[in-house]
Design a protein around this motif. Structure first.
Motif, PDB file in Angstrom:
ATOM      1  N   HIS A 615       0.815  -1.219   0.000  1.00 15.57           N
ATOM      2  CA  HIS A 615       0.000   0.000   0.000  1.00 15.57           C
ATOM      3  C   HIS A 615       0.849   1.271   0.000  1.00 15.57           C
ATOM      4  CE1 HIS A 615      -4.216  -1.391   1.002  1.00 15.57           C
ATOM      5  NE2 HIS A 615      -3.524  -2.490   1.099  1.00 15.57           N
ATOM      6  N   ILE A 616       1.764   1.317   0.953  1.00 15.63           N
ATOM      7  CA  ILE A 616       2.473   2.573   1.184  1.00 15.63           C
ATOM      8  C   ILE A 616       3.473   2.877   0.063  1.00 15.63           C
ATOM      9  CG2 ILE A 616       3.827   3.902   2.854  1.00 15.63           C
ATOM     10  CD1 ILE A 616       1.084   2.884   3.960  1.00 15.63           C
ATOM     11  N   ILE A 617       4.378   1.924  -0.148  1.00  9.48           N
ATOM     12  CA  ILE A 617       5.421   2.183  -1.147  1.00  9.48           C
ATOM     13  C   ILE A 617       4.819   2.398  -2.554  1.00  9.48           C
ATOM     14  CG2 ILE A 617       7.488   1.217  -2.287  1.00  9.48           C
ATOM     15  CD1 ILE A 617       8.436   0.262   0.417  1.00  9.48           C
ATOM     16  N   PRO A 618       3.858   1.567  -2.993  1.00  6.47           N
ATOM     17  CA  PRO A 618       3.258   1.839  -4.316  1.00  6.47           C
ATOM     18  C   PRO A 618       2.641   3.240  -4.409  1.00  6.47           C
ATOM     19  CG  PRO A 618       2.644  -0.352  -3.578  1.00  6.47           C
ATOM     20  CD  PRO A 618       3.350   0.295  -2.431  1.00  6.47           C
ATOM     21  N   ALA A 619       1.971   3.693  -3.372  1.00  5.31           N
ATOM     22  CA  ALA A 619       1.389   5.040  -3.411  1.00  5.31           C
ATOM     23  C   ALA A 619       2.494   6.082  -3.529  1.00  5.31           C
ATOM     24  CB  ALA A 619       0.552   5.284  -2.155  1.00  5.31           C
ATOM     25  N   ALA A 620       3.577   5.858  -2.785  1.00  2.00           N
ATOM     26  CA  ALA A 620       4.680   6.823  -2.795  1.00  2.00           C
ATOM     27  C   ALA A 620       5.344   6.847  -4.170  1.00  2.00           C
ATOM     28  CB  ALA A 620       5.690   6.463  -1.707  1.00  2.00           C
ATOM     29  N   ILE A 621       5.520   5.655  -4.762  1.00  2.21           N
ATOM     30  CA  ILE A 621       6.168   5.598  -6.077  1.00  2.21           C
ATOM     31  C   ILE A 621       5.287   6.263  -7.139  1.00  2.21           C
ATOM     32  CG2 ILE A 621       6.886   4.025  -7.933  1.00  2.21           C
ATOM     33  CD1 ILE A 621       7.980   2.172  -5.782  1.00  2.21           C
ATOM     34  N   SER A 622       4.016   6.021  -7.051  1.00  2.00           N
ATOM     35  CA  SER A 622       3.102   6.637  -8.011  1.00  2.00           C
ATOM     36  C   SER A 622       3.176   8.168  -7.911  1.00  2.00           C
ATOM     37  CB  SER A 622       1.694   6.106  -7.737  1.00  2.00           C
ATOM     38  OG  SER A 622       0.739   7.000  -8.190  1.00  2.00           O
ATOM     39  N   TYR A 623       3.284   8.646  -6.699  1.00  6.35           N
ATOM     40  CA  TYR A 623       3.419  10.087  -6.515  1.00  6.35           C
ATOM     41  C   TYR A 623       4.754  10.578  -7.072  1.00  6.35           C
ATOM     42  CZ  TYR A 623       3.457  14.640  -4.172  1.00  6.35           C
ATOM     43  OH  TYR A 623       3.513  15.977  -3.888  1.00  6.35           O
ATOM     44  N   GLN A 624       5.788   9.773  -6.861  1.00  6.37           N
ATOM     45  CA  GLN A 624       7.097  10.138  -7.416  1.00  6.37           C
ATOM     46  C   GLN A 624       7.027  10.273  -8.938  1.00  6.37           C
ATOM     47  OE1 GLN A 624       9.734   7.060  -5.836  1.00  6.37           O
ATOM     48  NE2 GLN A 624      10.914   8.688  -4.855  1.00  6.37           N
ATOM     49  N   ASN A 625       6.339   9.317  -9.547  1.00  4.57           N
ATOM     50  CA  ASN A 625       6.217   9.370 -11.008  1.00  4.57           C
ATOM     51  C   ASN A 625       5.533  10.656 -11.453  1.00  4.57           C
ATOM     52  OD1 ASN A 625       7.512   6.985 -11.387  1.00  4.57           O
ATOM     53  ND2 ASN A 625       5.617   5.763 -11.415  1.00  4.57           N
ATOM     54  N   GLU A 626       4.538  11.040 -10.708  1.00  4.32           N
ATOM     55  CA  GLU A 626       3.832  12.259 -11.063  1.00  4.32           C
ATOM     56  C   GLU A 626       4.765  13.469 -10.936  1.00  4.32           C
ATOM     57  OE1 GLU A 626      -0.381  12.164 -10.125  1.00  4.32           O
ATOM     58  OE2 GLU A 626      -0.018  14.036  -9.054  1.00  4.32           O
ATOM     59  N   LEU A 627       5.563  13.445  -9.854  1.00  8.54           N
ATOM     60  CA  LEU A 627       6.527  14.532  -9.662  1.00  8.54           C
ATOM     61  C   LEU A 627       7.523  14.559 -10.822  1.00  8.54           C
ATOM     62  CD1 LEU A 627       7.292  14.108  -5.841  1.00  8.54           C
ATOM     63  CD2 LEU A 627       6.195  16.102  -6.890  1.00  8.54           C
ATOM     64  N   LEU A 628       7.974  13.353 -11.203  1.00  8.63           N
ATOM     65  CA  LEU A 628       8.955  13.270 -12.280  1.00  8.63           C
ATOM     66  C   LEU A 628       8.399  13.826 -13.591  1.00  8.63           C
ATOM     67  CD1 LEU A 628      10.695   9.827 -11.725  1.00  8.63           C
ATOM     68  CD2 LEU A 628      11.783  12.086 -11.790  1.00  8.63           C
ATOM     69  N   THR A 629       7.181  13.436 -13.902  1.00  2.72           N
ATOM     70  CA  THR A 629       6.547  13.950 -15.118  1.00  2.72           C
ATOM     71  C   THR A 629       6.508  15.471 -15.066  1.00  2.72           C
ATOM     72  OG1 THR A 629       5.129  12.036 -14.978  1.00  2.72           O
ATOM     73  CG2 THR A 629       4.502  13.712 -16.585  1.00  2.72           C
ATOM     74  N   ASN A 630       6.138  15.964 -13.930  1.00  3.46           N
ATOM     75  CA  ASN A 630       6.037  17.409 -13.751  1.00  3.46           C
ATOM     76  C   ASN A 630       7.403  18.079 -13.916  1.00  3.46           C
ATOM     77  OD1 ASN A 630       6.259  19.670 -11.332  1.00  3.46           O
ATOM     78  ND2 ASN A 630       4.397  19.851 -12.590  1.00  3.46           N
ATOM     79  N   ILE A 631       8.399  17.505 -13.241  1.00  3.85           N
ATOM     80  CA  ILE A 631       9.737  18.089 -13.314  1.00  3.85           C
ATOM     81  C   ILE A 631      10.251  18.077 -14.758  1.00  3.85           C
ATOM     82  CG2 ILE A 631      12.169  17.790 -12.630  1.00  3.85           C
ATOM     83  CD1 ILE A 631      11.021  16.601  -9.958  1.00  3.85           C
ATOM     84  N   ASN A 632      10.130  16.900 -15.405  1.00  5.19           N
ATOM     85  CA  ASN A 632      10.601  16.798 -16.788  1.00  5.19           C
ATOM     86  C   ASN A 632       9.863  17.765 -17.708  1.00  5.19           C
ATOM     87  OD1 ASN A 632      12.551  14.946 -16.236  1.00  5.19           O
ATOM     88  ND2 ASN A 632      11.166  13.186 -16.530  1.00  5.19           N
ATOM     89  N   GLY A 633       8.582  17.903 -17.489  1.00  5.85           N
ATOM     90  CA  GLY A 633       7.787  18.828 -18.293  1.00  5.85           C
ATOM     91  C   GLY A 633       8.273  20.257 -18.136  1.00  5.85           C
ATOM     92  N   HIS A 708       2.047  12.314   5.151  1.00  6.94           N
ATOM     93  CA  HIS A 708       1.995  13.779   5.076  1.00  6.94           C
ATOM     94  C   HIS A 708       2.465  14.319   3.730  1.00  6.94           C
ATOM     95  CE1 HIS A 708       0.560  14.714   8.983  1.00  6.94           C
ATOM     96  NE2 HIS A 708       1.560  14.149   9.622  1.00  6.94           N
ATOM     97  N   LEU A 709       3.360  13.561   3.067  1.00  3.76           N
ATOM     98  CA  LEU A 709       3.957  14.064   1.822  1.00  3.76           C
ATOM     99  C   LEU A 709       3.167  13.712   0.571  1.00  3.76           C
ATOM    100  CD1 LEU A 709       7.750  13.220   2.370  1.00  3.76           C
ATOM    101  CD2 LEU A 709       6.784  15.507   2.016  1.00  3.76           C
ATOM    102  N   VAL A 710       2.669  12.467   0.550  1.00  5.92           N
ATOM    103  CA  VAL A 710       2.088  11.938  -0.686  1.00  5.92           C
ATOM    104  C   VAL A 710       0.714  12.546  -0.977  1.00  5.92           C
ATOM    105  CG1 VAL A 710       1.190   9.815  -1.733  1.00  5.92           C
ATOM    106  CG2 VAL A 710       3.410   9.799  -0.575  1.00  5.92           C
ATOM    107  N   ASP A 711       0.453  12.748  -2.252  1.00 10.28           N
ATOM    108  CA  ASP A 711      -0.839  13.230  -2.739  1.00 10.28           C
ATOM    109  C   ASP A 711      -1.979  12.461  -2.062  1.00 10.28           C
ATOM    110  OD1 ASP A 711      -3.051  13.946  -4.158  1.00 10.28           O
ATOM    111  OD2 ASP A 711      -2.336  13.186  -6.103  1.00 10.28           O
ATOM    112  N   ASP A 712      -2.877  13.174  -1.440  1.00 10.57           N
ATOM    113  CA  ASP A 712      -3.980  12.559  -0.693  1.00 10.57           C
ATOM    114  C   ASP A 712      -4.766  11.576  -1.552  1.00 10.57           C
ATOM    115  OD1 ASP A 712      -5.669  12.474   1.765  1.00 10.57           O
ATOM    116  OD2 ASP A 712      -7.184  13.251   0.383  1.00 10.57           O
ATOM    117  N   GLU A 713      -4.919  11.918  -2.838  1.00 12.04           N
ATOM    118  CA  GLU A 713      -5.730  11.050  -3.699  1.00 12.04           C
ATOM    119  C   GLU A 713      -5.093   9.695  -3.968  1.00 12.04           C
ATOM    120  OE1 GLU A 713      -7.377  12.622  -7.151  1.00 12.04           O
ATOM    121  OE2 GLU A 713      -8.432  14.232  -6.087  1.00 12.04           O
TER     122      GLU A 713
END
Ligand code: ADP
Ligand code: MG
Length: 727
Positions: A615-633, A708-713
């Motif tokens: 539960h926890i790590i997959p949610a965190a990784i998914s959020y990381q991916n979103e951050l990465l997309t954002n950063i790269n963009g 506290h860090l990861v996107d609530d959704e």
């Protein structure tokens, strides 16, 4: 959509089934085979025999047993019952039943309904799957349940189904008890014997002393759908992760607040079910923590009160389902807010109608009060380690000493009036103490003990064992515990102490002193010997922990070591001398409690690992991916690093937490492998305790940071603010 959001969006659609109001006296005890019912359904002979066996524990012969069984069946059938079960309290901590129908086929194939004396008195459940601590090997699963006439039969209603329950004890064929009730009944009898003898110093008319118990049950209630989305709640009864909500219990607005409507409907519903079962519930209110509540009955004889508490816990869990709620009886379902206890209010009553822990109206009855009062203090002082062991469990470890519940140090609070009385006796009774001194002191004492102590006893909420005016309150008992354990210990240590008291007083009388003088002298000695255990201050404070250490009071913080007290020579002598447990039984119980501890911690460790990895790590990784997309963009749009500096930092932080969690979970798995290879239960339990203290908080810390860090959704587990405040 995750279970979490599903649950949240459905909360307001939950219909509240409001039970119709019923007059309590109209339904009270309707599902119980009370003496009044017995009178109606039994012949004179059977009724008399039942009464004698309830009062004196006398055996019922086969012929009469058949009559009683028939009477009980007639009553049960008139209420639509088709099945019966022996109901007992095995050492798993819950209750057990095995349903058989009245229906049977005769030799010629005729179908009849039948319930004979033999079926009432004895049954053979397969004992192999109940914990026995090595008392029986599984291949010789020979144990039987035996009717306990002192607790009345009752009918459990589940939906349309109705089952007749016969309260029983559960024993091995070799005689050892395999449940909580058998030793409790023995302890009650031991107390009866020694207390009656001591009562005879004051009143020859006393022929029976019965310990009394009024428990206060604390519990949490949360929405079922939210609970279902938390595998840790479902599997462990507590949350192993969860960041503190912005609003917890700091405003203390829940305690004074009105009861939320859905919970109120649930309460009224389980109260009505309880009334039918003869459980005399009296109070209900909110507790300090959000979503925490309490209920308490009018006190009863210990034996009955214990049955009623276990029954109530079952009823609550069942009725909650009807309301799409979940009851949490765990001692610490949520970190950072109060846990739940089960205060055990305890006293002793004579068959002449006297509460032995209520101050008397005359100097003479006051001396009787003082005798039992001081003997209780002495008992707790001498056997504090066994009292501690009685409340030891994996879940209660989270509560004891957590600055919100009584500490693991056993001490006694008596309040200022009685503290003064004790110190007066201590200084004024001497070996030269004569009749004149006695008269003066008695009068003085009488004056200094206010008649209505009940309203004059200050409340100390931090003491594990507090005198509250006309009873002692054992507060350190855990909310999920079976009261039988602490009640067995308390009644046994009291029985033992009173026996010694009698011997000590008689020894002085033999030397020629007057009875009252002898009693005063022994009381004085007991006060001196046990005053170490008296503490009037703040049990939560750091100073008390230091002071207790100076006084040499034990402070065992964890279950694996606290349980040692059950198998010391002192404990074996105590329980054997009073006919409560044999050595073998004590060893077996010790083993079972250790096993329970190991299994509970093991399950929690596994659940933690599963949640972290799935539960926890997959949610965190998914959020990381979103951050990465954002950063790269942002990068490819040609923005400078300052535009995505924050995102990079979050990314890094999330990564660090993931790493620690992953490493620690793996290390914990390895530590479990090592622990699992330990043969000896005590060492294994200690190893598991060490796993818990080494990894649990650490893993949790990082998981809660991620929350506290990861996107609530993206967060799949319902959060504390949701579980505690949405209903
Ligand atoms: P509180 O402790 O909140 O002031 P009460 O004094 O009314 O509340 O009682 C708390 C519990 O103690 C209740 O369950 C009550 O029935 C029980 N109690 C009262 N008297 C006795 C007694 N003599 N023996 C055992 N329990 C008692
Ligand atoms: Mg109380």
């Amino acid at each position: 959509m995750s279970l979490r959001f599903d649950a949240i969006s459905n909360i307001n659609n939950t219909e509240t089934a409001v039970p119709a109001s019923a007059k309590i006296t109209g339904i009270f005890g309707t599902n119980v085979f009370t003496l009044k019912t017995a009178r109606e359904y039994l012949s004179d002979e059977a009724y008399k025999s039942l009464i004698t066996s309830i009062r004196g524990g006398k055996k019922i012969d086969r012929n009469v047993a058949n009559q009683i069984a028939n009477g009980i069946r007639a009553w049960a059938e008139s209420k639509g019952v088709t099945h019966y079960t022996h109901w007992f309290q095995p050492l798993t901590g819950t209750t057990a039943e095995k349903h058989d129908s009245f229906f049977t086929l005769k030799g010629d194939g005729t179908a009849i309904e039948e319930f004979d004396g033999a079926a009432l008195i004895q049954q053979e459940p397969d004992a192999s799957s109940f914990p026995s601590g090595g008392l029986r090997a599984t291949f010789e699963a020979r144990g039987y349940t035996a009717w306990d006439p002192s607790s009345p039969a009752f009918i459990i209603e589940i939906g349309q189904g109705k089952t007749l329950c016969i309260p029983t004890i559960f024993v091995a064929y070799t005689g050892e008890s395999l449940d909580y009730k058998a030793p409790l009944l023995k302890a009650i009898e031991a107390l009866n014997k020694s207390a009656v003898e001591v009562c005879h110093y004051f009143d020859k008319n006393v022929t029976k002393v019965t310990p009394t118990l009024g428990w206060e049950q604390e519990y949490f209630v949360i929405d079922e759908a939210l609970a279902t989305a938390r595998p840790d709640l479902i599997q462990c009864g507590r949350t192993v992760f969860g960041a503190a909500p912005a609003k917890g219990q700091q405003l203390e607005d829940h305690y004074f607040g009105s009861i939320p409507e859905r919970v109120y409907a649930f309460m009224r519903d389980f109260e009505q079910e309880s009334y039918k079962l003869g459980i005399p519930l009296r109070t209900r209110h909110n507790e300090v923590a959000p979503a925490q509540f309490e209920c308490a009955p009018i006190f009863e004889e210990v034996n009955i009160a214990v049955d009623h508490n276990t029954l109530l816990m079952d009823v609550m869990i069942r009725v909650a389902k009807r309301h799409k709620l979940v009851v949490l009886l765990h001692e610490k379902p949520f970190a950072g807010i109060n846990g739940s206890g089960k205060h055990n209010n305890w006293s002793m009553a004579t068959d002449t109608g006297v509460n032995l822990l209520a101050p008397g109206k005359t100097p003479k009855t006051n001396l009787m009060f003082l005798t039992f009062f001081v003997n209780t203090i002495k008992a707790v002082h001498d056997y504090a380690d066994i009292m501690r062991a009685a409340i030891a469990s994996a879940p209660n470890d989270h509560r004891l000493g957590a600055n919100e519940a009584p500490p693991a140090i056993i001490s006694v609070f008596v309040g200022q009036y009685l503290a003064k009385v004790l110190s007066d006796i201590e200084t004024r009774v001497s070996t030269k103490f004569d009749e004149q001194d006695e008269a003066i002191l008695k009068l003085d004492l009488h004056r200094s003990i206010p008649e209505l102590l009940l309203d004059n006893t200050d409340r100390n909420r931090t003491s594990p064992f507090a005198f509250t005016g006309n009873k002692f309150e054992f507060r350190a008992v855990g909310s999920s515990a079976n009261c039988a354990i602490s009640m067995t210990v308390l009644n046994t240590i009291m029985a033992d102490t009173l026996k010694k008291f009698k011997a000590d007083v008689d020894a002085i009388i033999e030397k020629g002193d007057k009875k009252e003088i002898a009693i005063m002298q022994v009381i004085q000695r007991y006060i001196v010997e046990s005053k170490n255990v008296l503490f009037e201050g703040d049990g939560y404070s750091e100073e008390w922990h230091k002071e207790a250490e100076r006084r040499g009071l034990p402070n065992l913080k964890t279950t694996p070591v606290a349980l040692d007290a059950f198998v010391t020579d002192k404990a074996k002598k105590l329980f054997e001398n009073n006919g409560v447990y044999t050595h073998v039984e004590l060893e077996a119980r010790h083993e079972i409690e250790l096993e329970k501890y190991i299994k509970k911690v093991q399950i929690e460790a596994r659940v933690m690992g599963d949640l972290a990895i799935n539960h926890i790590i997959p949610a965190a990784i998914s959020y990381q991916n979103e951050l990465l997309t954002n950063i790269n963009g942002l990068k490819s749009a040609g923005l400078a690093e300052s535009a995505y500096k924050s995102q990079l930092n979050i990314l890094k932080e999330v990564s660090e937490h993931i790493q620690v969690i992953h490493d620690k979970v793996n290390a914990m798995v390895e530590a479990r492998k090592v622990a699992n290879n330990i043969e000896h239960s005590r060492e294994k339990a200690i190893a598991y305790e060490s796993i818990k203290s080494t990894y649990f908080d650490e893993i949790r810390y990082h998981v809660d940071k991620l929350e506290h860090l990861v996107d609530d959704e993206k967060w799949t587990l319902p959060k504390y603010r949701e579980m505690l405040f949405l209903r």
